[in-house]
Enzyme design. Structure first.
Site, PDB file in Angstrom:
ATOM      1  N   SER A 125       0.815  -1.206   0.000  1.00  0.00           N
ATOM      2  CA  SER A 125       0.000   0.000   0.000  1.00  0.00           C
ATOM      3  C   SER A 125       0.859   1.271   0.000  1.00  0.00           C
ATOM      4  O   SER A 125       1.752   1.402  -0.826  1.00  0.00           O
ATOM      5  CB  SER A 125      -0.958  -0.070   1.191  1.00  0.00           C
ATOM      6  N   HIS A 132      -8.579  -4.721   0.189  1.00  0.00           N
ATOM      7  CA  HIS A 132      -7.287  -4.073   0.428  1.00  0.00           C
ATOM      8  C   HIS A 132      -6.499  -4.661   1.588  1.00  0.00           C
ATOM      9  O   HIS A 132      -5.310  -4.909   1.480  1.00  0.00           O
ATOM     10  CB  HIS A 132      -7.471  -2.561   0.637  1.00  0.00           C
ATOM     11  N   ASP A 139     -10.335  -4.212  -4.574  1.00  0.00           N
ATOM     12  CA  ASP A 139      -9.501  -3.680  -3.504  1.00  0.00           C
ATOM     13  C   ASP A 139     -10.294  -2.822  -2.512  1.00  0.00           C
ATOM     14  O   ASP A 139     -10.181  -2.975  -1.306  1.00  0.00           O
ATOM     15  CB  ASP A 139      -8.371  -2.845  -4.142  1.00  0.00           C
TER      16      ASP A 139
END
Ligand SMILES: *[C@@H]1O[C@H](CO)[C@@H](O)[C@H](O)[C@H]1NC(C)=O
Length: 294
Positions: free
Chosen positions: A103, A275, A220
């Site tokens: 990320s 995510h 995501d």
């Protein structure tokens, strides 16, 4: 003739040495993991576990730097903090390392690779990173800006105050591009959207990697647009322009096109992964990551 006879013990020892030498040749390079926003090393336990299980003997280091609330510090500050840790590891592992970044960590790694000359990173793996920017209200954003709305966030982000918060350093509002270019002091520089005098040096440094692996997918839920994990982003109409049609790609401002033409950009798109699950999903590891950790 006795002198030429090899004792069984000596033979055993020689065979052992050959086996050990072969093992050394096939030893896996150390893997350095960089966490995402509001995360620390603990959140990456599953991922480091996968590596240790599938590639026994691999040295896996999850950097404990700017953890949890400290992960909203300005990204240039975090790049500096992470560089200190990375330099020490590079010195201890002169044969090369792999960098696996989750990320927001992917942006920190991208900046590290461009601004650390003579780094010895071989594989750069970006696991669902907003590499081309972020434009979307997410749960993460709401933790930083409780009452934020994406249409007006640029007013906060593209200011001196805003740039002191990590999220603003990659906030890219496609309707306010001139303000983004003028007032964002991070992403337009590392992606070479705003020319600067170190561009050539940063490009050379970035291109020292052997391969870049981009991982992300449509479910995501945080990275917006999700294609940002593959260097795609919105145009003014909020239509997604894919990586190869991005200006920074076509003008090869930071080495992306060169890397791609070398055949060293690997794209891995996986559906059905949220995510916060990328680093804990064994299928993602086996499909997109494992083979590159050589
Ligand atoms: C690790 O994986 C398990 C099983 O998928 C999951 O329940 C757990 O939340 C994961 N840990 C972290 C820190 O994400």
């Amino acid at each position: 003739m006795d002198a030429l006879r090899v004792s069984p013990a000596l033979l055993m020892m020689m065979m052992l040495m050959v086996m050990m030498a072969a093992r050394c040749v096939h030893a896996y390079k150390p893997v350095v993991i960089v966490h995402g926003i509001f995360d620390g090393p603990k959140e990456l336990d599953n991922l480091s576990g996968f590596i240790e299980t599938m590639h026994p003997g691999t040295k896996v280091m999850v950097l404990s730097v700017d953890n949890y609330l400290e992960s909203v510090r300005p990204l240039w500050q975090q790049v500096k903090d992470f560089r200190e840790a990375l330099l020490a590891i590079m010195t201890q592992n002169p044969d090369g390392i792999h960098l696996l970044c989750f990320s927001q960590g992917g942006l920190i790694c991208r900046a590290l690779l461009s601004t650390t000359p003579f780094h010895n990173v071989e594989m750069f793996i970006a696991l669902s990173s907003p590499l081309a920017g972020q434009f979307g209200d997410t749960d993460y954003m709401k933790q930083v800006f409780p009452d934020s709305f994406k249409e007006i966030l640029y007013l906060i982000c593209y200011s001196k105050f805003g740039q002191k918060v990590s999220v603003c350093d990659y906030w890219k509002d496609p309707h306010h591009m001139s303000r983004y270019l003028k007032s964002n002091s991070f992403l337009p520089l590392i992606n070479g959207e705003k020319p600067h005098r170190l561009m050539e040096a940063w490009r050379d440094s970035f291109l020292r990697i052997k391969k870049m692996v981009l991982i992300g997918g449509p479910d995501d839920g945080v990275i917006t647009p999700w294609q940002s994990s593959h260097f795609g982003f919105y145009d003014q109409n909020e239509d997604v322009v894919e990586m190869r049609n991005q200006e920074f790609y076509q003008r090869d401002t930071f080495g992306l096109k060169m890397l791609d033409e070398r055949g060293d950009v690997v794209e891995c798109v996986i559906s059905g992964v949220k995510h916060t699950e990328w680093h804990s999903n064994l299928m993602v590891f086996q499909t997109c990551i494992e083979k590159w950790l050589t």
